[in-house]
Motif scaffolding. Structure first.
Motif, short mmCIF file in Angstrom:
data_model
loop_
_atom_site.label_atom_id
_atom_site.label_comp_id
_atom_site.label_asym_id
_atom_site.label_seq_id
_atom_site.Cartn_x
_atom_site.Cartn_y
_atom_site.Cartn_z
N HIS A 32 0.84 -1.21 0.00
CA HIS A 32 0.00 0.00 0.00
C HIS A 32 0.87 1.25 0.00
O HIS A 32 0.58 2.22 -0.73
N VAL A 33 1.95 1.25 0.80
CA VAL A 33 2.86 2.39 0.82
C VAL A 33 3.50 2.58 -0.55
O VAL A 33 3.59 3.69 -1.08
N SER A 34 3.96 1.48 -1.16
CA SER A 34 4.58 1.56 -2.48
C SER A 34 3.61 2.11 -3.52
O SER A 34 3.98 2.94 -4.36
N ARG A 35 2.36 1.67 -3.43
CA ARG A 35 1.36 2.14 -4.38
C ARG A 35 1.09 3.65 -4.20
O ARG A 35 0.94 4.39 -5.18
N LEU A 36 1.04 4.10 -2.94
CA LEU A 36 0.80 5.53 -2.70
C LEU A 36 1.93 6.39 -3.26
O LEU A 36 1.68 7.44 -3.86
N VAL A 37 3.18 5.95 -3.06
CA VAL A 37 4.32 6.71 -3.59
C VAL A 37 4.30 6.73 -5.11
O VAL A 37 4.56 7.76 -5.75
N SER A 38 3.97 5.60 -5.71
CA SER A 38 3.89 5.54 -7.18
C SER A 38 2.80 6.48 -7.69
O SER A 38 2.98 7.18 -8.71
N GLN A 39 1.66 6.50 -7.01
CA GLN A 39 0.58 7.40 -7.41
C GLN A 39 1.03 8.86 -7.32
O GLN A 39 0.67 9.70 -8.16
N LEU A 40 1.80 9.18 -6.26
CA LEU A 40 2.30 10.55 -6.11
C LEU A 40 3.24 10.91 -7.25
O LEU A 40 3.18 12.02 -7.81
N GLU A 41 4.12 9.97 -7.62
CA GLU A 41 5.05 10.22 -8.72
C GLU A 41 4.29 10.44 -10.03
O GLU A 41 4.63 11.33 -10.82
N ASN A 42 3.26 9.62 -10.25
CA ASN A 42 2.47 9.79 -11.47
C ASN A 42 1.75 11.13 -11.46
O ASN A 42 1.64 11.80 -12.49
N GLN A 43 1.28 11.52 -10.30
CA GLN A 43 0.57 12.79 -10.18
C GLN A 43 1.50 13.96 -10.48
O GLN A 43 1.11 14.93 -11.13
N LEU A 44 2.74 13.86 -9.99
CA LEU A 44 3.70 14.95 -10.18
C LEU A 44 4.40 14.86 -11.53
O LEU A 44 5.04 15.83 -11.97
N GLY A 45 4.34 13.68 -12.17
CA GLY A 45 5.00 13.51 -13.46
C GLY A 45 6.50 13.43 -13.36
O GLY A 45 7.21 13.83 -14.29
N THR A 46 7.01 12.91 -12.26
CA THR A 46 8.45 12.80 -12.07
C THR A 46 8.75 11.67 -11.11
O THR A 46 7.89 11.25 -10.31
#
Length: 301
Positions: A32-46
Motif C-alpha cells: 500500500h505504501v509503495s502504491r501511494l508513492v507511485s501514485q504521487l510520482e504519477n501525479q507529479l509527473g516525475t
C-alpha cells in the motif's frame, strides 16, 4: 488535488529509510505504501525515489519535494501534541511563591479554587517578601510585582497594580496636602520595605529617597500606621481601595502615580508547556478580578 496520504507515505519512507518501516509507522501494508508513492510520482509527473533491493535514494526532484513537504507533517504532529497538551489534566506538584500579603489575600484563594477543580494536583505555597530564585529553589511559578528585571524567565501579566500616596484625613488636619514632590520633605513619611518612593514625572520614572521615624517591612503595619494618622505612606491599590472608598484615607499627588507596577506570573522557560503551570496561570488571569477590591473611580480628597 494532491492527496495527503500519498505525501505522508512518501515523507515517512524517506524519514525512516525503508518502505517496511514506513508501513509499520502508518499501520498499512508495504504494498500500500509503495502504491501511494507511485501514485504521487504519477501525479507529479516525475520520479521521486530510486528503488533497489537494498536501499532507496532520493532523486533531485525527490530531495526538493521532501525538503518542502516534511515540515508540513512536523507541524501537524506539533499541532496534535499541543492539543493533547491543552486537554491534559494538570498533575504532580505545583510549587508557587508570592509576596506575603498579596499571596495570602488573593493568590491562595484562587489556588484553593483551582485545586477543587483538579484534586489530583498537589500544591506547595510559600509566601515571602524575599526575592526568590525560582530555578535554584525549584519553584514552578513566582508571583511578582512591579517592573521586572531582564531575565531568561517567561512573564505573563496577571493584573494591573498601581501605587498611591495616602494619609488619613486626621493627618491632613495637622499638615497641608502636598502639591509637588518637593513638598514631601516637609512631611512625616512612613517607610516600608524600601527606602524610596516611585513616581512618574511627565512619563519618566523617578525615585525619591524617603526617611522617617517609622519603618517596617510589613504592608499591613504600614497601612495601619497610615490609618492612624502617623504620616504619608505609599501603598498599592489592593491595600487601600476600600479605605479610600470609606474616606478613611486620602490619595494625594495623583498626577505622579507610578503606573508601571503590574502583577506578573513568572516561570522558567522549560515549564511553559506544563499543563499545571499553563492552566493555573490561565485560571489566575481569568479569575483574579473576582478577588481583588473594585477600583474606585472617584477618590475622596
Amino acid at each position: 488535488m494532491q492527496r495527503w496520504d500519498r505525501i505522508e507515505a512518501f515523507v515517512e519512507v524517506v524519514r525512516l529509510g525503508t518502505f517496511a518501516a514506513a508501513a509499520r509507522q502508518l499501520k498499512v501494508s508495504n504494498s500500500h505504501v509503495s502504491r501511494l508513492v507511485s501514485q504521487l510520482e504519477n501525479q507529479l509527473g516525475t520520479t521521486l525515489l530510486y528503488r533497489t533491493t537494498r536501499q532507496i535514494r532520493l532523486t533531485d526532484a525527490g530531495a526538493l519535494y521532501y525538503e518542502h513537504c516534511h515540515h508540513l507533517f512536523d507541524g501537524f504532529r506539533e499541532a496534535e501534541a499541543a492539543i493533547n497538551d491543552l486537554q491534559a489534566r494538570p498533575r504532580g506538584v505545583l510549587k508557587l511563591t508570592s509576596a506575603t500579603t498579596f499571596g495570602e489575600r488573593f493568590i491562595a484563594p484562587l489556588i484553593n479554587d483551582f485545586l477543587c477543580l483538579h484534586p489530583q494536583l498537589d500544591v506547595r505555597m510559600h509566601f515571602t517578601n524575599r526575592q526568590v530564585d525560582i530555578i535554584d529553589e525549584g519553584y514552578d511559578i513566582a508571583i511578582r510585582m512591579g517592573a521586572l528585571k531582564d531575565s531568561t524567565l517567561i512573564a505573563r501579566r496577571i493584573c494591573e497594580r498601581r501605587e498611591y500616596l495616602v494619609a488619613s484625613p486626621e493627618y491632613f488636619t495637622r499638615n497641608p496636602q502636598p502639591h509637588s514632590l518637593a513638598e514631601l520633605s516637609h512631611h512625616r513619611c512612613l517607610v516600608g520595605s524600601r527606602d524610596h518612593w516611585r513616581f512618574d514625572v511627565e512619563g519618566v520614572r523617578r525615585e525619591i529617597r524617603v526617611e522617617g521615624a517609622w519603618q517596617a517591612n510589613s504592608g499591613p503595619a504600614l497601612l495601619d500606621a497610615a490609618l492612624k494618622g502617623l504620616g504619608l505612606a505609599q501603598l498599592p491599590d489592593y491595600y487601600i481601595e476600600e479605605h479610600l472608598a470609606r474616606g478613611e484615607l486620602v490619595s494625594v499627588l495623583d498626577a505622579y502615580h507610578h503606573s508601571d507596577t503590574a502583577v506578573w506570573a513568572v516561570y522558567p522557560r522549560h515549564r511553559h508547556r506544563s499543563p499545571k503551570v499553563r492552566q493555573f496561570i490561565d485560571y489566575l488571569v481569568t479569575h483574579i478580578g473576582e478577588v481583588l477590591p473594585a477600583p474606585q473611580e472617584t477618590r475622596p480628597s
